[in-house]
Write a protein that holds these residues in place. Structure first.
Motif: not given
Length: 153
Positions: A74-84
């Motif tokens: 049931k899970l949708k996951v996104e990892l957003v990376v910015h900066g350091g």
């Protein structure tokens, strides 16, 4: 008048017994957490630090969510990376294997292009399996407006 008093006392006693019974039931029944009743849950994890402990904790948190039996399928996951946080996506980082495993589990791995411009980093310096978004903040804003939970461990 005696009948009314007797009726009132009886009503109070029955009400009191009902409240005590409910309290005992609640105490004997341990809390097991929220019940996942929706078909889909969506979450974005934000990573904007180069702190190894925080990077590791963020990846661990994502895995923990993916392993929660209430959210299975049931899970949708996104990892957003910015900066350091860009250090996690750079070739040669200690996180390559963990990131690949997350991607295999369906996690979207998104790097902010603004960060690359600001830090003079070329896309080919990052793992080839990373996706890109114009801005990390823009991605978070859009996802939140779409109803995604935003987590920043």
């Amino acid at each position: 008048m005696k009948k009314f008093r007797l009726l009132a006392v009886t009503a109070v006693l029955l009400f009191s017994l009902n409240v005590v019974a409910q309290e005992k039931q609640e105490v004997s029944k341990p809390f097991r957490g929220a019940i996942a009743v929706k078909k889909i849950y969506k979450v974005v994890y934000q990573l904007n630090t180069e702190d190894d402990k925080k990077i590791a904790a963020t990846l661990k948190n994502i895995n923990n969510a993916l392993q929660d039996p209430r959210l299975a399928g049931k899970l949708k996951v996104e990892l957003v990376v910015h900066g350091g946080g860009v250090v996690a996506f750079k070739k040669g980082s200690a996180y390559e294997q963990q990131l690949l495993e997350l991607q295999k589990k369906g996690v979207l791995l998104a790097q902010c292009e603004n960060t690359l411009k600001e830090r003079n980093i070329e896309k080919d310096e990052l793992y080839s399996f990373i996706s890109f978004v114009p801005s990390g903040n823009g991605e978070l804003i859009i996802r939140q407006s779409e109803g995604w939970a935003i987590l920043h461990p």
